[in-house]
Write a protein that holds these residues in place. Structure first.
Motif, PDB file in Angstrom:
ATOM      1  N   VAL A 206       0.819  -1.206   0.000  1.00  0.00           N
ATOM      2  CA  VAL A 206       0.000   0.000   0.000  1.00  0.00           C
ATOM      3  C   VAL A 206       0.856   1.260   0.000  1.00  0.00           C
ATOM      4  O   VAL A 206       0.687   2.146  -0.847  1.00  0.00           O
ATOM      5  CB  VAL A 206      -0.979   0.004   1.191  1.00  0.00           C
TER       6      VAL A 206
ATOM      7  N   GLU B 273      -9.470  -1.757   3.709  1.00  0.00           N
ATOM      8  CA  GLU B 273      -9.009  -3.125   3.498  1.00  0.00           C
ATOM      9  C   GLU B 273     -10.187  -4.093   3.570  1.00  0.00           C
ATOM     10  O   GLU B 273     -11.245  -3.799   4.120  1.00  0.00           O
ATOM     11  CB  GLU B 273      -7.957  -3.512   4.541  1.00  0.00           C
TER      12      GLU B 273
ATOM     13  N   ALA C 198     -10.716  -2.684  -0.813  1.00  0.00           N
ATOM     14  CA  ALA C 198      -9.504  -3.078  -1.542  1.00  0.00           C
ATOM     15  C   ALA C 198      -9.511  -4.553  -1.961  1.00  0.00           C
ATOM     16  O   ALA C 198      -8.600  -5.311  -1.615  1.00  0.00           O
ATOM     17  CB  ALA C 198      -8.272  -2.767  -0.709  1.00  0.00           C
TER      18      ALA C 198
ATOM     19  N   TYR D  40      -8.395  -6.199  -4.471  1.00  0.00           N
ATOM     20  CA  TYR D  40      -7.496  -5.858  -5.583  1.00  0.00           C
ATOM     21  C   TYR D  40      -7.504  -6.895  -6.710  1.00  0.00           C
ATOM     22  O   TYR D  40      -7.136  -6.574  -7.846  1.00  0.00           O
ATOM     23  CB  TYR D  40      -6.071  -5.643  -5.069  1.00  0.00           C
TER      24      TYR D  40
ATOM     25  N   HIS E 236      -1.552  -4.118  -5.267  1.00  0.00           N
ATOM     26  CA  HIS E 236      -2.472  -3.100  -4.762  1.00  0.00           C
ATOM     27  C   HIS E 236      -2.519  -1.836  -5.619  1.00  0.00           C
ATOM     28  O   HIS E 236      -3.468  -1.053  -5.491  1.00  0.00           O
ATOM     29  CB  HIS E 236      -2.087  -2.711  -3.326  1.00  0.00           C
TER      30      HIS E 236
END
Length: 324
Positions: free
Chosen positions: A22, A99, A126, A128, A287
Motif C-alpha cells: 500500500v 481493506e 480493496a 485488488y 495493490h
C-alpha cells in the motif's frame, strides 16, 4: 480539499500489507502522495513515515483525520476496527479506501455506507484481484459466450497459516477481531471474484471444520453458491494443507476456462476448437491498480470500481456462510 494535483493520502495501520504494497503504491503513483501515517507506537510510526516519504505521523489515528492535507484515507487495520474508523473518516470529510473484508457483518457495513453517503465521501474496498488482467479476460470471454453458458465454477485457495501466539498476524485467529478463519481472511477475495464473473448470488451455504488446528476459528471451509443465472460454484479454502493452491476453473456448456495459479495470470481456454494458453500477469504491486482506480474515481466523480456496495454484498454472503 480536492481538485487538481495528487491525492493526499493518510494511511491508518502500518502492518505487513501496508509496508509491502500500500505505502509503495502511494509513493510510486504519480497522482498520489502519502501525506501522513498512523501507528500506535510513535517510534515505529515515525520510522515508517520516513521510509516512505510521509510528512507526518500520528500515534492516534483520530489526529490523522484532522490533517487538512489528507484528502483520502486507507484503512489497513484489523477487521473489527474498520467500521469505527471508516465512519470517523467520513464524518471528517475524508474519502475512504478500506481493506477487506469491509467489516465483521453487514450491519456494520450499513452504518459505514450511511456515514459515507451522509457526508458525501467515496467508499471503496480493496478487493485488488478485481483488477487482475486475467480475470478481466475471463469476464470478457464469458460475456462473449466463449464457453457457452457458465455451468459450474470452482475456486481453491490453500495457504498454511499457523502464526505464533502474540505475533503480528495472530489476530487473524481471533473471531472477535477477524470475524472468522480463512473463509473471511482470503475467502472474501474469491467471493468478490465470483460475483464479478458470474453475477448475483441467490443462495450460499458452508461447512467449516477444525481439521488440523484446534483454535477459535476454522482452519478449512467449503462453500457452495447458486447464482441468479442458475450457475453453481464451490469455494474451498484452508489454512491447514501442506501444498499452497490458488486456482480458478469455470466450466461451461461449450468449453472451460482454467487459471492454474491466479497470481501468475496464466489462462487455459478449452473449446471444440482446441486449447489455447494465454498469459495476463497482474501488476508487480498487486495493490497499485486499486489505488489508481480510486484516485481516478475521485477525480472523475464516479464510484470506485469496487465500492462500498460491493464490499457490503461480499460481507452479506459471508454472513450467510457463517450463519450470523
Amino acid at each position: 480539499m480536492g481538485g487538481p494535483g495528487p491525492v493526499g493520502w493518510g494511511l491508518i495501520g502500518c502492518g505487513d500489507i501496508a509496508r509491502k504494497r500500500v505505502a509503495p503504491a502511494m509513493r510510486d503513483h504519480v497522482d498520489s502522495e502519502l501525506v501522513a501515517v498512523s501507528r500506535a507506537r510513535s517510534d515505529l510510526a515515525e520510522a515508517f513515515a520516513r521510509e516512505f516519504g510521509a510528512r507526518r505521523w500520528y500515534p492516534d489515528w483520530r489526529d490523522l483525520l484532522t490533517d487538512e492535507a489528507v484528502e483520502a484515507v486507507y484503512i489497513a487495520t484489523p477487521v473489527h476496527l474498520h467500521a469505527e474508523q471508516v465512519i470517523a473518516a467520513a464524518e471528517a470529510g475524508r474519502h475512504v479506501l478500506c481493506e477487506k473484508p469491509m467489516a465483521l457483518d453487514r450491519r456494520q457495513c450499513d452504518r459505514m455506507l450511511d456515514a459515507c453517503r451522509a457526508n458525501g465521501v467515496a467508499l471503496g474496498v480493496a478487493y485488488y484481484r478485481h483488477f487482475y488482467p486475467v480475470l478481466e479476460r475471463v469476464r470478457a470471454l464469458l460475456l462473449d459466450g466463449a464457453i457457452g453458458q457458465p455451468i459450474l465454477a470452482r475456486i481453491e485457495a490453500f495457504e498454511r497459516f499457523n502464526p505464533p501466539p502474540g505475533g503480528d498476524r495472530a489476530w487473524l485467529l481471533d473471531p472477535s477481531q477477524a470475524g472468522g478463519g480463512p473463509m473471511m481472511d482470503f475467502g472474501c477475495h474469491r467471493i468478490e471474484v465470483l460475483l464479478h464473473l458470474l453475477g448475483p448470488i441467490r443462495e450460499a451455504s458452508c461447512h467449516h471444520a477444525h481439521v488440523l488446528f484446534q483454535r477459535a476459528v476454522e482452519d478449512t471451509s467449503v462453500a457452495t453458491f447458486r447464482f441468479e443465472s442458475g450457475a453453481l460454484a464451490t469455494l474451498a479454502v484452508s489454512h491447514a494443507t501442506s501444498e499452497p493452491r490458488d486456482s480458478v476453473q469455470v466450466d461451461g456448456s461449450e468449453g472451460s476456462i482454467s487459471i492454474p495459479v491466479l497470481n501468475r495470470g496464466e489462462l487455459v481456454l478449452r473449446t471444440a476448437r482446441g486449447e489455447r494458453v494465454e498469459t495476463h500477469p497482474p501488476h508487480p504491486n498487486l495493490h497499485l491498480p486499486s489505488i489508481v482506480d480510486f484516485v481516478v474515481a475521485l477525480r472523475e466523480g464516479r464510484p470506485p470500481a469496487v465500492d462500498g456496495e460491493m464490499g457490503r454484498e461480499v460481507t452479506r454472503i459471508e454472513d450467510l456462510l457463517y450463519q450470523r
